[in-house]
Design an enzyme around this catalytic site. Structure first.
Site, short mmCIF file in Angstrom:
data_model
loop_
_atom_site.label_atom_id
_atom_site.label_comp_id
_atom_site.label_asym_id
_atom_site.label_seq_id
_atom_site.Cartn_x
_atom_site.Cartn_y
_atom_site.Cartn_z
N LYS A 159 2.88 -39.71 -41.20
CA LYS A 159 2.19 -40.94 -41.42
C LYS A 159 3.34 -42.10 -41.23
O LYS A 159 3.20 -43.16 -40.58
CB LYS A 159 1.54 -40.80 -42.89
CG LYS A 159 0.30 -39.97 -42.72
CD LYS A 159 -0.86 -40.16 -43.68
CE LYS A 159 -1.95 -39.73 -43.40
NZ LYS A 159 -1.86 -38.32 -43.14
N1 GLU Z 1 -7.00 -37.32 -41.06
C1 GLU Z 1 -5.85 -36.45 -41.46
C2 GLU Z 1 -4.62 -36.80 -40.73
O1 GLU Z 1 -4.72 -37.63 -39.75
C3 GLU Z 1 -6.08 -35.14 -41.30
C4 GLU Z 1 -7.21 -34.30 -42.15
C5 GLU Z 1 -7.10 -32.80 -42.08
O2 GLU Z 1 -6.66 -32.50 -41.00
O3 GLU Z 1 -7.54 -32.42 -42.93
O4 GLU Z 1 -3.60 -36.76 -41.13
#
Ligand code: GLU
Ligand code: ZN
Length: 301
Positions: A237
């Site tokens: 992220k």
């Molecule tokens: N939306 C989350 C992300 O992009 C991933 C969620 C998941 O795979 O449980 O980090």
């Protein structure tokens, strides 16, 4: 066409669940590819879910770009893409139920009040009976550990009371927490196998707890090793490699396969994305996925 009785759960349903806060990068490709190959090699379905629960942090155009990139990289998902922004009724119903059962409560603590507690909620509002107006909603956690066996990372255990504390499921501004949405959506979509990055390993015990409270079945989990950048930062992220470019699809798919411990044959150099994926489904071996990051700079890009 053969129809299985609807009472029979499907053998394998996987998914890829990107957040549109930015473009897909090499770390997202690893997650997309591994979840896709694991599903297809098992003869299962593979779903796409857009985790668009946080409009202020969404990057304009990212949803469209993510879908186009996946297509350019040769991925085909089953059915329509699901958007979490369309699922608010389900999230609200679950929150209502948790409140009714006394499992969740309103929390009015300010950020300042929570300082100095090492991220562990000190329980100030647990028994305060605050009204829901202008309040976050927190879930009571039990004083026990939740453990599961990950297909790559092995046994993982976390004590919710001591290591996590009561956690927010709806923010004061109404934003639904990822932990709640992901559990409800995976169950609703019939997901049997969650394949995702190891940055979410320590979210999983909270998700197991929510599954237990809401009477949802628990999927199998496979958490992928995180890619380490040359400067030592994890890809994810905060630190991202550059967005995936359409013209790099084939070489990056091959690089991602190698990062997943697979051994693409040299004949695939210069092949089309669809051909690489076809080979990779036929040769997929999840047992080869490394547990810890092994990528050197040269392999990254
Ligand atoms: N939306 C989350 C992300 O992009 C991933 C969620 C998941 O795979 O449980 O980090
Ligand atoms: Zn509070």
């Amino acid at each position: 066409m053969l129809c299985s009785p609807s009472s029979q759960p499907e053998r394998y349903v996987g998914r890829f669940a990107p957040t549109p806060s930015g473009y897909l990068h090499f770390g997202s490709l690893i997650a997309a590819l591994a979840s896709y190959l694991d599903a297809r090699a098992a003869g299962g379905r593979w779903l796409l879910r857009m985790e668009d629960l946080d409009p202020p942090r969404e990057m304009p155009g990212a949803q469209q770009a993510i879908v186009e990139t996946l297509q350019r990289y040769g991925f085909e998902w089953d059915g329509e893409m699901l958007r979490q922004s369309e699922r608010h009724d389900a999230y609200d119903a679950a929150i209502e139920r948790l409140l009714d059962e006394g499992l969740a409560y309103a929390c009015t603590c300010s950020r300042k009040q929570l300082e100095g507690h090492h991220g562990l909620y000190p329980g100030f509002c647990r028994d305060a009976g605050h009204s829901l107006r202008d309040a976050a909603i927190r879930l009571r956690v039990p004083d026990r550990a939740y453990a599961f066996s990950d297909r790559v990372q092995g046994e993982f255990r976390q004590h919710l009371g001591r290591e996590v504390g009561d956690f927010v499921i709806r923010r004061r501004d109404g934003l639904i927490a990822y932990q709640l949405a992901v559990v409800l959506d995976d169950a609703w979509q019939g997901v049997t196998d969650v394949v995702r990055g190891a940055d979410l390993l320590d979210s999983t015990p909270r998700q197991l707890y929510l599954q237990e409270l809401l009477g949802l079945s628990q999927p199998r989990y496979l958490h992928l090793p995180l890619i380490i950048q040359p400067d030592g930062h994890k890809l994810g992220k905060r630190y991202r490699s550059p967005p995936l470019q359409p013209h790099e699809a084939s070489p990056l798919l091959l690089r991602a396969l190698r990062a997943l411990g697979q051994r693409p044959v040299t004949e695939l150099d210069g092949a089309l994305p669809a051909e690489i994926l076809h080979w990779a489904v036929a040769h997929w071996d999840a047992g080869l996925i490394p547990r810890t990051p092994t990528l050197a700079e040269a392999q990254l890009r």
